[in-house]
Design a protein around this motif. Sequence first.
Motif, PDB file in Angstrom:
ATOM      1  N   PHE A 201       0.829  -1.166   0.030  1.00  0.00           N
ATOM      2  CA  PHE A 201      -0.068  -0.043   0.084  1.00  0.00           C
ATOM      3  C   PHE A 201       0.781   1.333   0.043  1.00  0.00           C
ATOM      4  O   PHE A 201       0.514   2.134   0.689  1.00  0.00           O
ATOM      5  N   GLY A 202       1.985   1.480  -0.840  1.00  0.00           N
ATOM      6  CA  GLY A 202       2.739   2.363  -0.976  1.00  0.00           C
ATOM      7  C   GLY A 202       2.037   3.655  -1.328  1.00  0.00           C
ATOM      8  O   GLY A 202       2.398   4.742  -1.019  1.00  0.00           O
ATOM      9  N   GLU A 203       1.013   3.592  -2.266  1.00  0.00           N
ATOM     10  CA  GLU A 203       0.422   4.624  -2.992  1.00  0.00           C
ATOM     11  C   GLU A 203      -0.259   5.511  -1.792  1.00  0.00           C
ATOM     12  O   GLU A 203      -0.820   6.685  -1.810  1.00  0.00           O
ATOM     13  N   THR A 204      -0.806   4.657  -0.954  1.00  0.00           N
ATOM     14  CA  THR A 204      -1.715   5.141  -0.022  1.00  0.00           C
ATOM     15  C   THR A 204      -1.287   5.139   1.633  1.00  0.00           C
ATOM     16  O   THR A 204      -1.943   5.754   2.336  1.00  0.00           O
ATOM     17  N   GLY A 205       0.093   5.321   1.425  1.00  0.00           N
ATOM     18  CA  GLY A 205       0.674   5.429   2.593  1.00  0.00           C
ATOM     19  C   GLY A 205       0.403   4.481   3.824  1.00  0.00           C
ATOM     20  O   GLY A 205       0.410   4.682   4.903  1.00  0.00           O
ATOM     21  N   GLY A 206      -0.039   3.209   3.426  1.00  0.00           N
ATOM     22  CA  GLY A 206      -0.161   2.181   4.375  1.00  0.00           C
ATOM     23  C   GLY A 206      -1.741   2.385   4.823  1.00  0.00           C
ATOM     24  O   GLY A 206      -2.027   2.114   6.012  1.00  0.00           O
ATOM     25  N   SER A 235       5.095   1.807   7.827  1.00  0.00           N
ATOM     26  CA  SER A 235       6.078   2.469   6.737  1.00  0.00           C
ATOM     27  C   SER A 235       6.771   1.408   5.939  1.00  0.00           C
ATOM     28  O   SER A 235       7.086   1.952   4.961  1.00  0.00           O
ATOM     29  N   THR A 236       7.412   0.338   6.499  1.00  0.00           N
ATOM     30  CA  THR A 236       8.118  -0.669   5.908  1.00  0.00           C
ATOM     31  C   THR A 236       7.179  -1.167   4.536  1.00  0.00           C
ATOM     32  O   THR A 236       7.641  -1.466   3.410  1.00  0.00           O
ATOM     33  N   ASN A 237       5.984  -1.588   4.823  1.00  0.00           N
ATOM     34  CA  ASN A 237       5.065  -2.206   3.612  1.00  0.00           C
ATOM     35  C   ASN A 237       4.940  -1.085   2.723  1.00  0.00           C
ATOM     36  O   ASN A 237       4.961  -1.317   1.581  1.00  0.00           O
ATOM     37  N   ALA A 238       4.896   0.336   3.071  1.00  0.00           N
ATOM     38  CA  ALA A 238       4.539   1.420   1.926  1.00  0.00           C
ATOM     39  C   ALA A 238       5.784   1.465   1.331  1.00  0.00           C
ATOM     40  O   ALA A 238       5.905   2.136   0.147  1.00  0.00           O
TER      41      ALA A 238
END
Length: 606
Positions: A201-206, A235-238
């Motif tokens: 979910f990088g585009e949505t900031g998680g 944050s890591t996921n994003a």
Amino acid sequence: MLILVDHFIPDYSSGEIADSAVLYRPELAVVDEHTLGYELARTRPDALLTRRAFGGAAARTWRTACPQQHLVVIMIGGKDSFPLGGAPTGILSRVVTPSKDSLVEALAAAENAWFDAVVEAKLAMERTRARAASGRSVVMVGAGVVNLVTALRLAREGYEATIYEKSPDPRAGAHWEHYGCSRGGGDARMVTLTEADGYYFGETGGAPFRTPIRDGGWRVTGPAGLSDRELEWISTNAAVPWWLRRCYTSDILLFNRVAGELWQELMRDEPAAFDKVGLRKGILRLYTDEQHLLAEVARQERVGADPLLLTPAQIAERHPALGDAVRGQVVAGGIQVPGFTVQVHAFLAGLVDLLELSGVRFCWNQQVSQLRRDGAGTRSGLWVGDEPVVADHLVLSTGVYGGDLLRGTASDGLIHGVLGAWLTLPGTDPGLEHSLKIGRRGHLAEDSNVTVATGADGKPQLIIGSGYGWTGHDPSNIDTEELDVLYDAVEDTAATFFPRAFAEARQSGLLRKSRRFCLRPWTASSLGVLEIAAKPGGGIMVVTGGHNTGGFAQAPVIAEAVSAALQGKHHLMHTRYHPDRLRAFLPRPGPPLRTSRTDPPTSMTQ
């Protein structure tokens, strides 16, 4: 990790390529060797993606400027990454043949080769340690399906296994809340080629992890704020760039394919394990959106599933139980794909029986304590109460409940819980021949599994599992109001696709009575975890977990990787699921580097 791309990439904008991990410098394609060497020394990338002849002075300048780094050259096309006379010591090379996705393949090859080099020394040391261990005793912590399948493989290979589990014997029939994910959730598991997908979910900031379920997100935790640890996980996921997401997902799907072949071998070699477990072969995937359907057809073709596309009319004809849904115009179409389902509670009970006959010892209701440390801070092993746990090797597969047990390992803090909700309907008349996957884009219960099963009374049932409820690092942090919203969403899917069975379940009380949930172990990277480390006192310790929705699906290949670790052999999962893989990749600290083609040139003198 930092990757330098020194040539123009058609069909990609600079914004798509240049991110925190990639320097896009296409102007370097025409500079002389001295200038390229200077730029490599100045920017200090870990990998170079190039189409030019590379070697000689440029390579030596790069190596001299980065004496401690692992350096990789990916040559896109050609036969030799170093046509100018061979690579300097310490520079790895790979060749990628151009294709439609050559950029993604080249970036993935760079990350793979670089990380293999980063962890190889440590893994080589652990392989040596494993080969030196003469004993064959293994203590395994956790009696979920992954560890039980692993235990079966180890028992067949001559290991003496003892399994500790804090929950009751799964054959005891205790209340579901007393068990972990495998026995505590719904009595159903599914295997297809696309289980355990990547979720990013990088585009949505998680945003899904930050947003409560009632507002369309995944967060099932209470109203208290997120901890620093949980914010870091989000944050890591994003932070995973788009191309690395594709790389990780490709690895996951590869293991699914290998696991599928190993499941077939297991069915052939251990037929007793699949007796009376409600085995159903073939999966029907349904979609409410035509674009979603077509995208999934293409995806299933890419993974080799050979999907059979069905129109709504064909679905109603072949599967009359879905006639109500088709007539209600909620089905845009479907595809038939390979796979199978089982009733996992019966499967677990049968596995335990089989393992006991094979000599595996079980210690139920036994809580194993953390890896204690002596006065010097050295790990001193596992304990049950005041008694140490003694074995030549350890295998820890604790799901979301590792907690203090994993403290001090590389896996500590990586695995959070993502809740899935379950309910049961009576079987349809006529009955369903195949279990289902239902895709409802934009719905709170977006992805649902519907397993054709048999109840304890011998009557047919449909077991529906769906939903995502992130608990953060604390698996007990569940807001019941948020959970009820998720249950309502699953009920909506049940009512939409099986209206008559849903009405019967609601009237009989089965609907409410069958509500339950399980907590699936999830990582920010979506990659599973397979950690190999020295066991205190000698031997090897292996940690497995974090397979999101695919632990059951990947169980046989996880077992294969654990077996290889104990024998001191290489297995691809040792690097691809290494707990440090994403951590090692994330941008290293330091001042920002120039990435734009339009920046003014820098002086070539120092």
